[in-house]
Every structure is written in structure tokens, then in C-alpha cells.
Design an enzyme around this catalytic site. Sequence first.
Site, short mmCIF file in Angstrom:
data_model
loop_
_atom_site.label_atom_id
_atom_site.label_comp_id
_atom_site.label_asym_id
_atom_site.label_seq_id
_atom_site.Cartn_x
_atom_site.Cartn_y
_atom_site.Cartn_z
N GLY A 91 0.85 -1.19 0.00
CA GLY A 91 0.00 0.00 0.00
C GLY A 91 0.88 1.23 0.00
CB SER A 92 1.69 3.95 -0.96
OG SER A 92 2.41 2.90 -1.55
CG ASN A 93 -0.20 6.47 4.07
OD1 ASN A 93 -1.34 6.12 3.82
ND2 ASN A 93 0.46 6.04 5.15
CG ASN A 140 -2.84 2.37 -0.70
OD1 ASN A 140 -2.40 2.24 0.43
ND2 ASN A 140 -2.06 2.60 -1.74
NE ARG A 188 -3.20 2.43 4.92
CZ ARG A 188 -2.90 2.48 3.62
NH1 ARG A 188 -2.27 3.54 3.13
NH2 ARG A 188 -3.18 1.47 2.83
#
Length: 770
Positions: free
Chosen positions: A204-206, A467, A496
Site C-alpha cells: 500500500g502507500s500514503n 490507496n 487510513r
Amino acid sequence: MLLLALLATGCSTLFGARDAYRAQIHRTQGGIPHIRADDVGSLGFGTLYAMAEDNVCILADQYLTFAAGRSLALGPDGGNLERDLFYQLLVDRGQGAEPLPEELDELFRGAAAGFNHYLRETGVARLPDARCRGAGWVREVTPLDVRRVSRAGYALAYMVPMLVAAAPPDATADAGSDPAAAPLDAARVAAAIARSIEAPKQGGSNAIAIGRDASRSGAGLLLANPHMPWNEPFQRFYPMHQTLTGRFDALGATLIGRPRVGFGHNRDVAWTSTVSTAKRLTFYLLELVPGDPTRYVFDGGARPMRQEHVRVRVRNAAGEIEERGHTFYSTHFGAYLVENEHFAWTAEHAIAVLPVDAGWRGDVAGFAQLEARSVRELKAIHDRQQFLSVNLIAVDRGGEVLYGDLGPVPHVTDTQAAGCAVLGGAAMDGSRSRCLRGSDPDAAVPGILGPSRLPYLFRSDFVTNSNDSHWLANPAQPLTGFPGILGSEATPRTLRTRSGLKMLLARLEDGPLSLEDLQELTLANESPAGELLRDDVVAACRARTRIEGGEGRTVSLAEACAVLARWDLRANLDSRGAHLFRGLLSSANEQRFTRWLPEAFAPAVAFDVSDPVGTPRGLAPRSRDAALHALADAVARLERAGIELDAPLGTLQGVTRRGDWIPLHGGTEQEGIFNKLEASFRGHRGYPEVTRSSSSWILAVELGEDGPRSRGLLTYSLSANPDSPHFDDQTRLYSRKTWLELPFEPAEIEAAALRSYRIQAPRGTTVTAR
């Protein structure tokens, strides 16, 4: 000092004549390499030499794997044979050997020379990493070996067992008695396909890009916070700084083995990526010709499947070398046949999957991306090549920000999906040409949506993504009206996503942000699930302090209730009660979660499209019993493990390196914590290892007028070699929330260098392909 003298005199090169590969490397804190070269080949040379110093075993393993050599070197067990069969298919197809622009070809030639130079200097028998020291499978490589690493896609790699398992049923079997001939269970197949689509997205990622209107200095700011597995060597990030004299200066990271910065920043632009919700794998249901399961119906006629036979060499248990073969099947439109326990290849139907393949387009665009001077120039590069299978988030020195899902997305319109979807929408009808992918005139290649159909947003305040789909890159300007294959719009966001937006908007209420503010936000470890639920759970357990647990015994909730009431609603090292709340969520639904919270919980306030950050929220009265039973189960589990309900999280969650316990902060996707850290519960040991996709390379940068200021951390550290000084140094810094200063200017690099050296080797040295 030589570097400063050359710059002062205006000299454009470091090394003069190009009869050899030459590079200069400075190592700064954390082992971060700053690689400088005068030509592309030498840049590749220096980059792979540096990578080999830190991770020679991983690189050698990659070259072995992508050349389909694991079964010969290591034996066929442990999935080696299946992987070899798949990668031999790609080798036979010529993947990696396609013609390339001269500059790219030279990059890979130099990279191969850099790895080989390291092996020759060091000697396989004297490698610093005992895991591959003296191993016969560690060898010098060809440019093709290095190319294969860069060309490798990971979507199909997750599906290797399904690809190898696909085999036609016995056409002579009695269909009435053959269980494989039973009708497909649409719900089960749809669920299995959904899992297959999501598997490659487990990373995933931010990402947050701050523009001039939201930046304290007026300069562009970027946070890159990708989440990748800590225990998947081929998906390991490698941070570095590359300088090609007269061309570009780029600091960032790449996947191990790839000789070019993939995301990061130059002087003018900073960019990163997050996993996209776009469905880039298309599954097809094939209707088979009666009596011949290797032919399928298409537009009323019959088509034979493409059959590709591969053979690999295997060292058996007796040490003897033998050959094993396999046949892969695919359709005329390129979809691979797949099979598993949920969808069998029957006498009547089969399932096939078609990925999107960016080919070499990302590498062709790579140098242009490193030289980009604005986000609009960056978007134009992406529009021409459409190579990035993830979201793009970027900012430039002028303070303009960009969000876009701009890469290759299958050309499946909503109308087409409505008329062709089968198995509950999980797959497309593979028997009709009208159900195959279409094309757009502005698309980089046929079969994908063109840039005019894809979502993007330019702004001067901020864009962000964690995401979710494109819809809420900035709540002030939702992106709507795009094809459904890209993801949902006007629907609840993940916790998130909501956490990131809530923290960002709250801090902006106090004024524009600084680089330090971005750093603080990233590791704040605020628990959105806790903020949304804790007070209602505490109110419920204060009203009912005893409840029957899952094992039929009465559990007292009084202490748990008090612990949750005192919890600071964070997942920091000293947070007491974070693990108890995590256990509540896990017990409620066995780690299944939705965009809201565990399915057992209903919200007190439903989703409101006009308040997507604040809703849904709260615990509905009808869900209080479920929450209390989940809490009771969590209490019982911790008591069995001998873990105190108010134990600090840092005593339970962490990793052991060189015999030392390194406590780790952060929390799970289920909790919605921005600083994602996935660790499985192991009884009395707590959460003793990072087990899934988690924070990895973290970069925060400010593109000021006087040059970039950047700070970063590689959470699992630079080297996988347990004997390296850089095996755990950054992990210890991450535990303390201490970031590395990442020098960018030549004088800064020289001043910060812990070690500086030059390397060179003759050009033209060749290795025989294996």
C-alpha cells in the site's frame, strides 16, 4: 575537494576519457549511496556496484530466478520448480531481450559490469554475506540478466501456482461422474478472483503533496510513504542519490536490482506513488468446445488455445540433473489459463487472466522523468507512455501539485462491463469479441484507456492518496464521472484514507505546513478506529462489566474498560491499551474489515457523501453486544498469553536484530493507522515480527529556492546481510522516530560522507549468457 574544484571551473565531467566505466560513490548516514557519473553506462555501473555491496545475495537470487535456474541450483522444492517453469516461459518469449534505445541498453550494460566488478574484486568465496558466500549459483551476469529484473512484473508473479496448475481435464472422462465438470459456483469463483486481483495490491502507500497555498515557505512539499513487505527480498526498496553530470540529480528509491531512481525528487519536482484501485487484471470466462477442453467458443466459432511447452533443468534429491516440462495455455487475445481449488478447468468452462503490460515504456520514460522541471511536464511524460500501474502524486518547486491515475488501465467501459460481466461481475465473457478490451486514439498502446479518460487533478493547496480511488484526492474538488474500472466514487473511504485527510486538514486549520509538520504527521500513529469507536465501547462496558466469553466462561471487563478509557488513542511505543483494542477488532471479525470497521459493527452515524472524512462513525446500539463479546475474547486471548492488558505497545510489537529487541510503533490496516505496520499475534511473544506490507521507505522533501531539503528512513535498513553495519541501523532510528538527513548539494554530500571512493572497470568485458 576535487568535485568542488571541477564545479568551480565549470568542468562538466569528473573522469575525462570514456574508455572505462567510472563512478564516484559517497556513503552518508545509514549507508545511503550518492552515485555520480559522467555517462549513463557508468551510472549503471556505480549503482549496481553499490547495490551489490549491500545486497549481493538478493541480486544474485534475482538473476538466478528470472533466468529460471532455481531448480538446477537449489532443487525443485519450495516452489522453485513452479517459478522456473513460469520464468522459462518468459525467457522463451524473449522477455527482456527486446530492442531498446541505445541509452537504456548502455545503462544495463554498465549495471551488469558494476555487479561483475564487485564479484571480481570481492570473490564469491569471500562475499560478506554468509547466506550466499561460496555458493555455486552466484555468478557474473550479462546485461540481459539485469534487463530481466527491470522487466519483471509482479502481478502475475503472485499467480504462478495458478498458472502452473492450469491443465485441461481428461476429455474422455464421464462428465456425469467427473467433479471437475460440475457447474461453477459463481459466488466462490467471484471471491477467489477478487482475492487474486487484490493480492498484488498488498503493498500500500500514503502520499501527500503540499502546494504553495498550504506550505509555510511557499515551496512544494512531498511525503512519500510506500508500504511494502519487509520479508519479500525482491520487493525491497533501495534508496540512493544518482547524479549524471549535465543531465540530472535525483534522490529517491527504486526496487532492488533496478539501476535507476524510480521515485523521489530532483531540484524541481518531487513525485511518488500509491497502489491504485484500478482493476488492471481482467479475468475471462471461457466457454469450451464439447469434447475438446483446449478449444473455446469465440463469436460462434471455435478457437484453439495457444500451447507453449517449456523445459527446465532440475537437480533431483539424488543430485542428478534431469529435465522437467510443462505446457502453458493461453487465448488468442493473450489471456493466460489459470486454475485453483476455487475454479477448476472443467469440460465446459475455464478461467483466463489478462494483465496489462507496460513493457519497457517506464524505462523509456525514466530519464525524462528524472529531468522533469514541473508537474505539468511530468504529466505529459506519463500521458505519452502510460507506464505507471499505480497513482502518481507530485509537486514542483513552483508549488503546483498533481494527482493522477495515469497508467495503463484496461479499456473496459461501464457499458461494456454491463453487457459482458459474468460471475457476479468478477469476470468478462470471453466468448464474444465485443467483450474484449477496446482502445482509444490517444492511448499509448491498444487495449488501454487513453489519458483523456483518466482522472487527474492540478491544485495549489494539496492532493493526497492512501490507496483509495481517485474520488477524494482533495475533498474540495472530488473527481467524478470516470469509468468504474478505475474505482468507486462517492462511497465510504478506508480508515487510513480518512485518517490521513483528518490529520492533514486539522493541521492546516492551524496554518500552512512545514517539512517538520509532514514528518510529525507521518509518524503520529493516531488511531482512527479508536477515535471512532473507543468511547462507545467504554460506555457499553461500563454499563455491563461482565460477559460470557467465547469459551463459555464469564469474563470481567472492568479492567479492560479502564485500560481502554485511559488509552491515548495512539500506537506509540508507550501507548497502553493499543494491543487490547487491536485484539477487539481482530476478534470481532477474524481480521476481515470493510471500509467502515469489522462487519459485526454497525455505525451510529451512516456514511454521508457530504462528510466523507467524518462518516461513518460511532457504534450503533444494536452492535454493543457484539463489541463487548469481541472485547471479552480479546481479554481472554491476552490472559492466556500472559500479556498484561495495559502493557506498553513497544514491549509487545517489534523485531529482534542481532539479539536485540527493537520496539516498533505503528498499527494495522484494520486500525486505519497512517503509519502502517502489520504484525501477526504470536501468543506470549506478542507481535514479534513484521509479517506483511508495512511502512518501508519514508521520504519527506521541501523543494526550496536554495535547493531541496529532504529527510528519509528505510524502516528495515539498507542491507539484508545480518553482518552488515547497515542491517538494522535505520530500523533503530525508525523506532526512535529519528529521520536521516539526506544531503543533496555536492558540498553537503562531501561534508556528510562517512566513506568516499571511486570505482572503474574496462568497458566491453562480456559474459557468456546462461
